[in-house]
Design an enzyme around this catalytic site. Structure first.
Site, PDB file in Angstrom:
ATOM      1  CG  ASP A  98      -2.304   0.293   0.997  1.00  0.00           C
ATOM      2  OD1 ASP A  98      -2.565   1.406   0.501  1.00  0.00           O
ATOM      3  OD2 ASP A  98      -3.154  -0.562   1.285  1.00  0.00           O
ATOM      4  CG  ASP A 199      -4.478   5.252   1.425  1.00  0.00           C
ATOM      5  OD1 ASP A 199      -5.389   4.439   1.634  1.00  0.00           O
ATOM      6  OD2 ASP A 199      -4.316   6.302   2.076  1.00  0.00           O
ATOM      7  CD  GLU A 256      -8.937   4.742  -1.250  1.00  0.00           C
ATOM      8  OE1 GLU A 256      -9.870   4.388  -0.541  1.00  0.00           O
ATOM      9  OE2 GLU A 256      -7.950   5.355  -0.794  1.00  0.00           O
ATOM     10  CG  HIS A 328      -9.112  -1.911   3.946  1.00  0.00           C
ATOM     11  ND1 HIS A 328      -8.912  -1.721   2.594  1.00  0.00           N
ATOM     12  CD2 HIS A 328      -8.639  -0.793   4.542  1.00  0.00           C
ATOM     13  CE1 HIS A 328      -8.345  -0.543   2.395  1.00  0.00           C
ATOM     14  NE2 HIS A 328      -8.154   0.031   3.572  1.00  0.00           N
ATOM     15  CG  ASP A 329     -11.332   1.656   3.384  1.00  0.00           C
ATOM     16  OD1 ASP A 329     -10.887   1.514   4.536  1.00  0.00           O
ATOM     17  OD2 ASP A 329     -10.680   2.128   2.444  1.00  0.00           O
TER      18      ASP A 329
HETATM   19  C1  GLC Z   1      -7.913   4.926   2.352  1.00  0.00           C
HETATM   20  C2  GLC Z   1      -7.798   3.620   3.081  1.00  0.00           C
HETATM   21  C3  GLC Z   1      -8.496   3.735   4.398  1.00  0.00           C
HETATM   22  C4  GLC Z   1      -7.837   4.820   5.196  1.00  0.00           C
HETATM   23  C5  GLC Z   1      -7.724   6.122   4.399  1.00  0.00           C
HETATM   24  C6  GLC Z   1      -6.722   7.033   5.004  1.00  0.00           C
HETATM   25  O1  GLC Z   1      -9.212   5.250   2.036  1.00  0.00           O
HETATM   26  O2  GLC Z   1      -8.293   2.587   2.285  1.00  0.00           O
HETATM   27  O3  GLC Z   1      -8.493   2.535   5.108  1.00  0.00           O
HETATM   28  O4  GLC Z   1      -8.560   5.051   6.363  1.00  0.00           O
HETATM   29  O5  GLC Z   1      -7.303   5.926   3.087  1.00  0.00           O
HETATM   30  O6  GLC Z   1      -5.420   6.575   4.770  1.00  0.00           O
END
Ligand code: GLC
Ligand code: CA
Length: 563
Positions: A98, A199, A256, A328-329
Site C-alpha cells: 500500500d 491510497d 484508490e 477493508h473500508d
Molecule cells: C484509504 C484507506 C483507508 C484509510 C484512508 C486514510 O481510504 O483505504 O483505510 O482510512 O485511506 O489513509
C-alpha cells in the site's frame, strides 16, 4: 490496446492484521501470510496487495505511517518481508504494498521536526498555517469528523489533516517532499515489489489558497468531496510520480480514486496513464450520502447492474478498471449488494459470477472467496474503527437512538470486513491461538475455508472456477480482452451481458429475482455456434433453443464458439 503483463491476472487483498496470526498474539502478521501463500496459490491468485505493514502507531490501522522504511514489529521484520517477496516470486506471484503518501503519521520524524519549527524545512513538508482573526484557515471537514485543522502544540500554528488528526497531510506542492517520496517508492520497487495500491491519492491536490466552502451540515463545515471537486492540476503530480518511479520498473499500480471526472479517465488509466488501473467504485458509492451513514441507501440489484454497466462503458477502449465487491473500508459485499432472499450460498455465487466476469482486473478481498458476511456488533465498544465511531456519534447527533445507531453501524462499519479470516471450525476460526484483536464473526463454524475447500459446490469452489476460467487458453482472450455488451436490459432483476471475443461470445446471465425467470435470448445478437456451459451456480440448467429458464438467484456463463 498494448498487452501488459498484468492484464490476465487475478489479484487478492490481504488485510494482514486479520489474515493469519503465526505467533498467538492475536494479531495477523507477515509470517502468517507466508504460511498461507500456498492457500492463495491454490486458489489461483497471481497478485497480492498487502494493506500497510509499515511502522505505525495504528491510529487508522497502519494507514498512518511513522516510517516508510520499517516494518511494524506487530507484523514482523524487514527480513520477514524479504522472505515473503522471495517466496511469492518462487510461486510466480507478484506483491503490491500500500502506498500511503497523502499523509503520514504525526509520529513520523518529518512531522516531529515540522512541529519543532513550523517555518523550517520540514514545516514545508506539511500544511502549517496560522489562524486568522481567531478563525481556522478554512472550514473543511475531515473524513473522520471535525475540522481538518489541529493546533501544533505550544504554537499558534495549525496543521492540516483530511483524515484523522494523527494523519497530517503532506504538502505535495513542495518539490523536496515529492523527491523524498519518489526515493522511497523506488527503494521498495528495487527490493522487488511488483507495484502498489495507491491510497487516498485524489487528496494530494488541494484547491489553494485555503478558503471556506458552503457548509453542508450544522457544524458549519464542508465535505471534502465538495472541496476536491474544485482542485485542478493533480495530473502534474501524478504524471511526475509515474515517470520518476513506476514507469522505470514496469510496475503495476492501482489507484484508490474517487470522483474523477469522466473525461479524465484516459489520463488516469489510458495508454501512459498515471496508474495501470484504478478501482471501480461506481457500485461502492451508490446510495452513499455526504450527510453520513444514517442517510445511506442500500443499492438494489437494478442499481448494481446500472453501475457496473456504466463503468464498463466508460472504461471500454480506455483502460482497465479493477473490479471489486468489497475491501477493508466497506461492509461485506454479499451483505451489502444481495437482496434479502439471496443471502445464501447461491446468491453469493451469483454476485461472484456477475462481477468477476466483467472486463477489468478482478480483486478479491480476503474472505470474499468464502462468502464471509457482515458480523454483529452488540455494542459500539466492540467496534475498533475510528471512522465507524464517528458515524455512530453522528447518528446520535441527528437524533437516532443508540439502538438505531448501532443498527446503522452494523450495516456500514468497516470493521465488518476486518474481522479475522475464517480458516476452520476450531477456536477463533483457526486465526489465532491467542485472543484476536477484533472478535471473530460468530458464523465461522458454518463459513470457513477448510469446510469449503472440501466441498465441490462451495463459494470457494466457484471462485476457483472463475479464476481458472480467466487463464484457460480457450477462453482467456475473450475473458480478458472481450468488449462487454449489456443485453436484456429491459428484464428487471436480470443482469446479463455478452463478452465479445474474436471468434467466440461469452454470455453471462444472473437472476437477482427470488422467482424463476424465463428469458428469451432471441434478441441477443451473435451468440451462435457451439454452446458450452462454463459456470453454473445451480445443479440444473434449462435451455432449449433461445429460451433460458433460470432458478431464483441462478447465474450461468455460456460460451458460443463460432467455428
Ligand atoms: C484509504 C484507506 C483507508 C484509510 C484512508 C486514510 O481510504 O483505504 O483505510 O482510512 O485511506 O489513509
Ligand atoms: Ca502475530
Amino acid at each position: 490496446m498494448e498487452q501488459k503483463w498484468w492484464h490476465n491476472k487475478t489479484a487478492y487483498q490481504i488485510y494482514p492484521k486479520s489474515f493469519y496470526d503465526s505467533n498467538g498474539d492475536g494479531i495477523g502478521d507477515i509470517k502468517g501470510i507466508l504460511e498461507k501463500l500456498d492457500y492463495l496459490k491454490e486458489l489461483g491468485i497471481d497478485i497480492l496487495w498487502i494493506s500497510p505493514v509499515y511502522l505505525s502507531p495504528c491510529a487508522d490501522q497502519g494507514y498512518d505511517i511513522a516510517d516508510y522504511y520499517q516494518i511494524d514489529p506487530q507484523f514482523g521484520t524487514m527480513e520477514d518481508m524479504d522472505t515473503l517477496l522471495a517466496e511469492a516470486k518462487k510461486r510466480d506471484m507478484h506483491v503490491l504494498m500500500d502506498l500511503v503518501v497523502n499523509h503520514c503519521s504525526d509520529e513520523h520524524e518529518w512531522f516531529k521536526k515540522a512541529c519543532e519549527d513550523p517555518d523550517g524545512e520540514y514545516g514545508k513538508f506539511f500544511y502549517m498555517e496560522k489562524a486568522k482573526d481567531g478563525k481556522l484557515p478554512c472550514n473543511w471537514r475531515s473524513y473522520f469528523g471535525g475540522p481538518v485543522w489541529e493546533q501544533v502544540p505550544g504554537t499558534d500554528y495549525y496543521y492540516l489533516h483530511v483524515f484523522h488528526k494523527k494523519q497530517p497531510d503532506f504538502n505535495w506542492e513542495n518539490p523536496k517532499l515529492r523527491e523524498s517520496i519518489y526515493r522511497m517508492i523506488n527503494w521498495w520497487l528495487e527490493k522487488g515489489l511488483a507495484g502498489f495500491r495507491i491510497d487516498a491519492i485524489i487528496n494530494i491536490k488541494k484547491p489553494l489558497p485555503f478558503r471556506d466552502y458552503p457548509a453542508n451540515r450544522e457544524d458549519g463545515l464542508c465535505d471534502m468531496g465538495q472541496v476536491l471537486a474544485d482542485a485542478r492540476g493533480i495530473g502534474e503530480f501524478l504524471g511526475e510520480m509515474r515517470d520518476r518511479t513506476f514507469k522505470l520498473h514496469d510496475a503495476f499500480t492501482v489507484g484508490e480514486v474517487f470522483n474523477e471526472k469522466e473525461e479524465e479517465l484516459p489520463d488516469f488509466i489510458g495508454e501512459n496513464g498515471y496508474f495501470s488501473s484504478m478501482f471501480d467504485f461506481r457500485q461502492t458509492v451508490e446510495g452513499k450520502s455526504p450527510l453520513g451513514w444514517y442517510d445511506c441507501r442500500k443499492p438494489e440489484p437494478e442499481d448494481y447492474k446500472r453501475c457496473c454497466f456504466e463503468s464498463q462503458r466508460r472504461s471500454e477502449g480506455v483502460g482497465y478498471l479493477a473490479n471489486i465487491i468489497e475491501n477493508h473500508d466497506e461492509p461485506r459485499g454479499v451483505s451489502h449488494y444481495l437482496p434479502d432472499g439471496a443471502r445464501n450460498e447461491r446468491g453469493k455465487k451469483l454476485l461472484a459470477v456477475m462481477y468477476f466476469m466483467l472486463k477489468g482486473i478482478p480483486f478479491i478481498y480476503q474472505g470474499q472467496e468464502l462468502g464471509m458476511e457482515n458480523t454483529v456488533f452488540k455494542s459500539i465498544d466492540e467496534v475498533d474503527d475510528v471512522g465507524s465511531k464517528d458515524e455512530y456519534r453522528r447518528c446520535l447527533e441527528v437524533g437516532y437512538s443508540e439502538e438505531e445507531a448501532l443498527k446503522i453501524i452494523n450495516h456500514y462499519s468497516r470493521d465488518n470486513a476486518r474481522t479475522p479470516f475464517q480458516w476452520n471450525g476450531e477456536d477463533n476460526a483457526g486465526f489465532t491461538k491467542g485472543r484476536p484483536w477484533l472478535a471473530v464473526n460468530p458464523d465461522y463454524p458454518d463459513i470457513n475455508a477448510e469446510e469449503q475447500m472440501g466441498r465441490k459446490d462451495s463459494v470457494y469452489a466457484i471462485y476457483r472456477a472463475l479464476i481458472s476460467l480467466r487463464r484457460n487458453p480457450v477462453y482467456e482472450n475473450t475473458v480478458v480482452y472481450g468488449k462487454t455488451e449489456p443485453v436484456l436490459s429491459g428484464e428487471k432483476d436480470i443482469m446479463a451481458y455478452v463478452r465479445r471475443g474474436e471468434d467466440q461470445d461469452i454470455l453471462v446471465v444472473g437472476n437477482f429475482d427470488g422467482r424463476d425467470r424465463e428469458i428469451s435470448l432471441e434478441t441477443i445478437e451473435g451468440c451462435k455456434g457451439k454452446v458450452t456451459l462454463l459456470i453454473n451456480n445451480c445443479e440444473d440448467f434449462t435451455m432449449d433453443n433461445q429460451r433460458l429458464i433460470l432458478n431464483p438467484y441462478q447465474a450461468v456463463v455460456i460460451a458460443y464458439d463460432r467455428f
